[in-house]
Write a protein that holds these residues in place. Structure first.
Motif, PDB file in Angstrom:
ATOM      1  N   ARG A 127      -2.203   5.058  -4.209  1.00 29.32           N
ATOM      2  CA  ARG A 127      -3.092   3.818  -4.061  1.00 29.32           C
ATOM      3  C   ARG A 127      -2.039   2.553  -4.244  1.00 29.32           C
ATOM      4  O   ARG A 127      -0.960   3.017  -4.969  1.00 29.32           O
ATOM      5  CB  ARG A 127      -4.122   3.675  -5.137  1.00 29.32           C
ATOM      6  N   PRO A 128      -2.117   1.449  -3.662  1.00 34.84           N
ATOM      7  CA  PRO A 128      -3.263   0.980  -2.900  1.00 34.84           C
ATOM      8  C   PRO A 128      -3.532   1.817  -1.450  1.00 34.84           C
ATOM      9  O   PRO A 128      -2.449   2.339  -0.988  1.00 34.84           O
ATOM     10  CB  PRO A 128      -3.159  -0.409  -2.765  1.00 34.84           C
ATOM     11  N   LEU A 129      -4.737   1.637  -1.159  1.00 38.81           N
ATOM     12  CA  LEU A 129      -5.034   2.401   0.306  1.00 38.81           C
ATOM     13  C   LEU A 129      -5.433   1.290   1.237  1.00 38.81           C
ATOM     14  O   LEU A 129      -6.352   0.472   0.829  1.00 38.81           O
ATOM     15  CB  LEU A 129      -6.061   3.582   0.248  1.00 38.81           C
ATOM     16  N   PHE A 130      -5.072   1.535   2.386  1.00 43.74           N
ATOM     17  CA  PHE A 130      -5.553   0.572   3.376  1.00 43.74           C
ATOM     18  C   PHE A 130      -6.452   1.416   4.499  1.00 43.74           C
ATOM     19  O   PHE A 130      -5.633   2.690   4.908  1.00 43.74           O
ATOM     20  CB  PHE A 130      -4.453  -0.096   4.246  1.00 43.74           C
TER      21      PHE A 130
ATOM     22  N   MET B 112     -13.129   4.327  -1.857  1.00 44.54           N
ATOM     23  CA  MET B 112     -12.329   3.118  -2.006  1.00 44.54           C
ATOM     24  C   MET B 112     -12.314   2.660  -3.674  1.00 44.54           C
ATOM     25  O   MET B 112     -13.295   2.649  -4.435  1.00 44.54           O
ATOM     26  CB  MET B 112     -12.772   1.916  -1.168  1.00 44.54           C
ATOM     27  N   LYS B 113     -11.069   2.139  -4.141  1.00 43.07           N
ATOM     28  CA  LYS B 113     -11.031   1.782  -5.460  1.00 43.07           C
ATOM     29  C   LYS B 113     -10.440   0.170  -5.453  1.00 43.07           C
ATOM     30  O   LYS B 113     -10.023  -0.289  -4.378  1.00 43.07           O
ATOM     31  CB  LYS B 113     -10.004   2.652  -6.000  1.00 43.07           C
TER      32      LYS B 113
ATOM     33  N   ASP C  66      -7.990  -1.653  -3.185  1.00 38.10           N
ATOM     34  CA  ASP C  66      -7.960  -1.013  -1.875  1.00 38.10           C
ATOM     35  C   ASP C  66      -8.525  -2.211  -0.723  1.00 38.10           C
ATOM     36  O   ASP C  66      -9.228  -2.878  -1.096  1.00 38.10           O
ATOM     37  CB  ASP C  66      -8.696   0.110  -1.618  1.00 38.10           C
ATOM     38  N   TYR C  67      -8.090  -1.729   0.607  1.00 40.46           N
ATOM     39  CA  TYR C  67      -8.576  -2.819   1.585  1.00 40.46           C
ATOM     40  C   TYR C  67      -8.960  -1.957   2.774  1.00 40.46           C
ATOM     41  O   TYR C  67      -8.722  -0.863   3.232  1.00 40.46           O
ATOM     42  CB  TYR C  67      -7.257  -3.505   2.242  1.00 40.46           C
TER      43      TYR C  67
ATOM     44  N   CYS D  44       5.278   5.023   1.751  1.00 39.25           N
ATOM     45  CA  CYS D  44       3.861   4.960   2.111  1.00 39.25           C
ATOM     46  C   CYS D  44       3.704   5.960   3.158  1.00 39.25           C
ATOM     47  O   CYS D  44       4.403   6.350   4.166  1.00 39.25           O
ATOM     48  CB  CYS D  44       3.725   3.412   2.857  1.00 39.25           C
TER      49      CYS D  44
ATOM     50  N   SER E  93      -0.802   4.320   0.820  1.00 39.39           N
ATOM     51  CA  SER E  93      -1.165   5.080   1.990  1.00 39.39           C
ATOM     52  C   SER E  93      -2.015   4.057   2.813  1.00 39.39           C
ATOM     53  O   SER E  93      -2.519   3.167   2.447  1.00 39.39           O
ATOM     54  CB  SER E  93      -2.213   5.815   1.189  1.00 39.39           C
TER      55      SER E  93
ATOM     56  N   PRO F 238       0.852  -1.188   0.162  1.00 43.05           N
ATOM     57  CA  PRO F 238      -0.020  -0.017   0.056  1.00 43.05           C
ATOM     58  C   PRO F 238       0.674   1.447   0.025  1.00 43.05           C
ATOM     59  O   PRO F 238       1.860   1.407   0.434  1.00 43.05           O
ATOM     60  CB  PRO F 238      -0.844  -0.284   1.229  1.00 43.05           C
TER      61      PRO F 238
END
Length: 251
Positions: A188-191, A211-212, A215-216, A140, A114, A112
């Motif tokens: 991204r990816p975003l947690f 959220m895309k 993402d988690y 990150c 972010s 991730p």
């Protein structure tokens, strides 16, 4: 055979250097001894690991995921006690060994860019996340939010990198703390890590809009045997209607 010879040499050196009373060491040998093929074993482990990542059933819709666990109540209670004992660099992180293992694998796989951590506590968790991402060579950004900054350890500000931002605020006001102008521009990816166990619907409904794919959402310590505030269950229909899936590899 090579391993046996190395062991003989090692024990011989120890007897000379530290165990002068030992006169001789006998290592038994066996006929028809089977040689373990470490290369074959490593290849098989790689195959299983890759299969877990690429198999079609790797992700399962949350609506069809069965609510079961291999852990029984005594084991869950033991884990709950143990979580209060874990620390990182002297700071409590409130994560079990299983949590840290799953996080380590997931961070390594997804990488991730972010992380929004809802619930700072001592700051130990944010510090661990920061160190882990730097060790992985991932640039990150980490935002750690808590309403009570008095709990945060005084030392943690000097221990984290400039990628970590500690924020004081109430998750009930998450829309003001993380406005659209910030969320749409996060790498991204975003947690999004939920570890406050309050305002779950507020958190899910708001972050859902940003959220895309890839993402988690991570909900820590979800357990139906605890109070309803600790269990997402079927409380929020967005998780069931809007194509959210569960990572079977990690749950």
């Amino acid at each position: 055979l090579k391993l046996q010879q190395m062991l003989r040499n090692f024990l011989k050196l120890r007897s000379v250097a530290t165990c002068t009373q030992v006169r001789s060491v006998t290592i038994p040998t066996y006929k028809n001894e089977t040689v373990f093929d470490y290369k074959k074993a490593a290849d098989e482990l790689d195959w299983h690991r890759n299969r877990l990542i690429t198999m079609p059933e790797r992700f399962e819709p949350i609506g069809t995921r069965r609510d079961i666990s291999d852990y029984q109540l005594p084991q869950l209670k033991a884990l709950a006690r143990g979580v209060c004992l874990t620390n990182y660099k002297g700071l409590s992180i409130l994560k079990t060994g299983l949590d840290l293992s799953v996080y380590s694998q997931l961070l390594q796989e997804v990488k991730p860019r972010s992380i929004i951590e809802l619930g700072t506590y001592t700051g130990g968790s944010a510090l661990w996340l920061d160190d882990t991402m730097r060790n992985l060579g991932v640039d990150c950004e980490i935002y750690s939010l808590d309403n009570d900054v008095m709990v945060r350890d005084d030392k943690v500000d000097a221990m984290v990198s400039n990628k970590v931002k500690f924020i004081q605020g109430d998750v009930a006001n998450v829309k003001k703390i993380f406005p659209r102008s910030i969320l749409v521009n996060l790498p991204r990816p975003l947690f999004v890590i939920e570890d406050v166990h309050v305002e779950l619907n507020t958190i899910i409904n708001y972050f859902h809009e940003y959220m895309k794919q890839g993402d988690y959402f991570i909900f820590e310590k979800t357990n139906p045997m605890l109070s309803e505030n600790f269990f997402i269950g079927e409380k929020n229909p967005r998780l069931y209607r809007d194509s959210y899936v569960v990572g079977v590899k990690y749950t």
